[in-house]
Scaffold this motif. Structure first.
Motif, PDB file in Angstrom:
ATOM      1  N   TYR A   1      -5.548  -0.846   2.414  1.00 51.67           N
ATOM      2  CA  TYR A   1      -6.822  -1.317   1.860  1.00 51.67           C
ATOM      3  C   TYR A   1      -7.880  -0.212   1.940  1.00 51.67           C
ATOM      4  CZ  TYR A   1     -11.157  -3.959   1.449  1.00 51.67           C
ATOM      5  OH  TYR A   1     -12.406  -4.385   1.076  1.00 51.67           O
ATOM      6  N   ARG A   2      -7.997   0.426   3.105  1.00 53.99           N
ATOM      7  CA  ARG A   2      -8.996   1.487   3.280  1.00 53.99           C
ATOM      8  C   ARG A   2      -8.689   2.689   2.392  1.00 53.99           C
ATOM      9  NH1 ARG A   2     -13.057   2.002   3.572  1.00 53.99           N
ATOM     10  NH2 ARG A   2     -13.263   3.839   4.845  1.00 53.99           N
ATOM     11  N   ILE A   3      -7.401   3.054   2.305  1.00 53.12           N
ATOM     12  CA  ILE A   3      -7.011   4.212   1.494  1.00 53.12           C
ATOM     13  C   ILE A   3      -7.287   3.950   0.022  1.00 53.12           C
ATOM     14  CG2 ILE A   3      -5.046   5.616   0.744  1.00 53.12           C
ATOM     15  CD1 ILE A   3      -3.908   5.082   3.663  1.00 53.12           C
ATOM     16  N   GLU A   4      -7.026   2.727  -0.414  1.00 57.29           N
ATOM     17  CA  GLU A   4      -7.305   2.395  -1.818  1.00 57.29           C
ATOM     18  C   GLU A   4      -8.800   2.430  -2.095  1.00 57.29           C
ATOM     19  OE1 GLU A   4      -7.343  -0.986  -5.148  1.00 57.29           O
ATOM     20  OE2 GLU A   4      -7.902  -1.342  -3.082  1.00 57.29           O
ATOM     21  N   ARG A   5      -9.603   1.989  -1.147  1.00 52.46           N
ATOM     22  CA  ARG A   5     -11.053   1.963  -1.318  1.00 52.46           C
ATOM     23  C   ARG A   5     -11.670   3.352  -1.249  1.00 52.46           C
ATOM     24  NH1 ARG A   5     -11.081  -2.304  -3.618  1.00 52.46           N
ATOM     25  NH2 ARG A   5     -11.541  -4.297  -2.699  1.00 52.46           N
ATOM     26  N   ALA A   6     -11.000   4.275  -0.554  1.00 46.09           N
ATOM     27  CA  ALA A   6     -11.553   5.624  -0.367  1.00 46.09           C
ATOM     28  C   ALA A   6     -10.432   6.654  -0.508  1.00 46.09           C
ATOM     29  CB  ALA A   6     -12.224   5.727   0.993  1.00 46.09           C
TER      30      ALA A   6
ATOM     31  N   LEU B   1       4.197   4.106  -0.803  1.00 49.82           N
ATOM     32  CA  LEU B   1       2.914   3.460  -1.089  1.00 49.82           C
ATOM     33  C   LEU B   1       1.727   4.399  -0.944  1.00 49.82           C
ATOM     34  CD1 LEU B   1       3.638   0.125   0.807  1.00 49.82           C
ATOM     35  CD2 LEU B   1       3.777   0.538  -1.658  1.00 49.82           C
ATOM     36  N   VAL B   2       1.886   5.432  -0.126  1.00 52.06           N
ATOM     37  CA  VAL B   2       0.792   6.353   0.180  1.00 52.06           C
ATOM     38  C   VAL B   2       1.340   7.778   0.160  1.00 52.06           C
ATOM     39  CG1 VAL B   2      -0.760   7.095   2.051  1.00 52.06           C
ATOM     40  CG2 VAL B   2      -0.502   4.670   1.554  1.00 52.06           C
ATOM     41  N   GLU B   3       0.477   8.705  -0.229  1.00 51.37           N
ATOM     42  CA  GLU B   3       0.835  10.119  -0.235  1.00 51.37           C
ATOM     43  C   GLU B   3      -0.136  10.879   0.646  1.00 51.37           C
ATOM     44  OE1 GLU B   3       1.713  13.408  -3.633  1.00 51.37           O
ATOM     45  OE2 GLU B   3      -0.048  12.137  -3.938  1.00 51.37           O
ATOM     46  N   ARG B   4       0.422  11.790   1.453  1.00 54.73           N
ATOM     47  CA  ARG B   4      -0.402  12.710   2.236  1.00 54.73           C
ATOM     48  C   ARG B   4      -0.532  14.008   1.450  1.00 54.73           C
ATOM     49  NH1 ARG B   4       2.896  11.407   7.091  1.00 54.73           N
ATOM     50  NH2 ARG B   4       1.512  10.507   8.626  1.00 54.73           N
TER      51      ARG B   4
ATOM     52  N   ARG C   1      -5.319  21.758   8.585  1.00 59.15           N
ATOM     53  CA  ARG C   1      -4.930  20.884   9.692  1.00 59.15           C
ATOM     54  C   ARG C   1      -5.164  19.411   9.358  1.00 59.15           C
ATOM     55  NH1 ARG C   1      -8.977  23.297  13.816  1.00 59.15           N
ATOM     56  NH2 ARG C   1     -10.118  23.123  11.877  1.00 59.15           N
ATOM     57  N   ARG C   2      -5.929  19.159   8.333  1.00 62.27           N
ATOM     58  CA  ARG C   2      -6.317  17.793   7.978  1.00 62.27           C
ATOM     59  C   ARG C   2      -5.458  17.287   6.830  1.00 62.27           C
ATOM     60  NH1 ARG C   2     -12.484  16.878   6.790  1.00 62.27           N
ATOM     61  NH2 ARG C   2     -12.266  18.780   7.933  1.00 62.27           N
ATOM     62  N   TRP C   3      -5.057  16.010   6.932  1.00 59.05           N
ATOM     63  CA  TRP C   3      -4.305  15.344   5.868  1.00 59.05           C
ATOM     64  C   TRP C   3      -5.212  14.337   5.186  1.00 59.05           C
ATOM     65  CZ3 TRP C   3       0.183  17.158   4.327  1.00 59.05           C
ATOM     66  CH2 TRP C   3       0.956  17.880   5.216  1.00 59.05           C
ATOM     67  N   ASN C   4      -5.227  14.386   3.859  1.00 66.25           N
ATOM     68  CA  ASN C   4      -5.959  13.395   3.085  1.00 66.25           C
ATOM     69  C   ASN C   4      -4.951  12.423   2.496  1.00 66.25           C
ATOM     70  OD1 ASN C   4      -8.353  14.725   3.657  1.00 66.25           O
ATOM     71  ND2 ASN C   4      -8.198  16.008   1.864  1.00 66.25           N
ATOM     72  N   LEU C   5      -5.352  11.168   2.393  1.00 68.58           N
ATOM     73  CA  LEU C   5      -4.435  10.091   2.010  1.00 68.58           C
ATOM     74  C   LEU C   5      -4.815   9.512   0.656  1.00 68.58           C
ATOM     75  CD1 LEU C   5      -4.522   8.423   5.524  1.00 68.58           C
ATOM     76  CD2 LEU C   5      -2.770   9.983   4.635  1.00 68.58           C
ATOM     77  N   PHE C   6      -3.788   9.263  -0.149  1.00 68.15           N
ATOM     78  CA  PHE C   6      -3.992   8.744  -1.494  1.00 68.15           C
ATOM     79  C   PHE C   6      -3.000   7.619  -1.764  1.00 68.15           C
ATOM     80  CE2 PHE C   6      -5.556  13.022  -1.419  1.00 68.15           C
ATOM     81  CZ  PHE C   6      -6.718  12.968  -2.166  1.00 68.15           C
ATOM     82  N   PRO C   7      -3.443   6.547  -2.419  1.00 70.53           N
ATOM     83  CA  PRO C   7      -2.509   5.462  -2.770  1.00 70.53           C
ATOM     84  C   PRO C   7      -1.612   5.901  -3.926  1.00 70.53           C
ATOM     85  CG  PRO C   7      -4.684   4.999  -3.657  1.00 70.53           C
ATOM     86  CD  PRO C   7      -4.810   6.268  -2.845  1.00 70.53           C
ATOM     87  N   LEU C   8      -0.390   5.413  -3.921  1.00 68.21           N
ATOM     88  CA  LEU C   8       0.544   5.662  -5.015  1.00 68.21           C
ATOM     89  C   LEU C   8       0.673   4.407  -5.865  1.00 68.21           C
ATOM     90  CD1 LEU C   8       3.270   7.684  -3.072  1.00 68.21           C
ATOM     91  CD2 LEU C   8       1.556   8.560  -4.680  1.00 68.21           C
ATOM     92  N   GLU C   9       1.393   4.500  -6.977  1.00 73.08           N
ATOM     93  CA  GLU C   9       1.557   3.374  -7.906  1.00 73.08           C
ATOM     94  C   GLU C   9       2.006   2.096  -7.198  1.00 73.08           C
ATOM     95  OE1 GLU C   9       1.062   2.770 -11.278  1.00 73.08           O
ATOM     96  OE2 GLU C   9      -0.096   4.617 -11.149  1.00 73.08           O
ATOM     97  N   GLY C  10       2.976   2.209  -6.289  1.00 73.31           N
ATOM     98  CA  GLY C  10       3.498   1.031  -5.600  1.00 73.31           C
ATOM     99  C   GLY C  10       2.441   0.284  -4.807  1.00 73.31           C
TER     100      GLY C  10
END
Length: 161
Positions: free
Chosen positions: A42-47, A78-81, A89-98
């Motif tokens: 939910y948080r990753i999809e929102r941001a 469901l999510v991509e780093r 050193r930092r990973w950003n998170l993104f939602p995938l199609e699923g």
């Protein structure tokens, strides 16, 4: 407001939250995600682009716990780093199609549950409750922020030589 009402308020909010989570968890079992996983999604999809560190802070979890949750979401497709272009050193998170389909199912369960929950609550009562909760949240955020500020050092007394 008397002390008893203040105590009852805290217990009522805690009880409602606990019961809401329990019923929601039961109704979403078929989706196959843990509460931590769907909260993270939910948080990753929102941001989109949120860092794992920020996600840990937002979910009030330890970074290692969030890393494990994200690992499972990545394996589930469901999510991509992505490495942060400014800080490797930092990973950003993104939602995938699923994630869209899964979140849609979670939202439908939530919408149905909230409709059932609030069906017997008159609109003016709901509006009042929402205003009160917004004020309580604002106050708690201020108290939380004040608690994060480093304590001020007291000046050392000067010792005469």
């Amino acid at each position: 407001m008397d002390i008893q009402a203040r105590v009852e308020f805290g217990f009522a909010v805690t009880d409602v939250t606990r019961l809401l989570r329990r019923v929601y968890d039961r109704r979403t079992l078929h989706i196959g995600l843990t509460r931590a996983q769907w909260r993270a999604m939910y948080r990753i999809e929102r941001a989109p682009g949120l860092s794992q560190t920020q996600l840990a802070e937002d979910l009030d979890l330890e970074p290692i716990a969030v890393a494990r949750v994200v690992d499972r979401l990545v394996r589930a497709g469901l999510v991509e780093r992505r490495a942060d272009p400014e800080d490797r050193r930092r990973w950003n998170l993104f939602p995938l199609e699923g994630a869209v389909e899964v979140l849609g199912a979670l939202y439908r369960v939530g919408a149905t549950l909230h409709e059932e929950l609030l069906a017997s609550v008159p609109r003016p009562d709901l509006d009042t409750t929402l205003r009160v909760l917004a004020k309580v949240r604002e106050t708690l955020e201020e108290l939380d922020q004040a608690g994060r500020e480093p304590p001020r050092r007291k000046p050392r007394p000067k010792v005469a030589k």
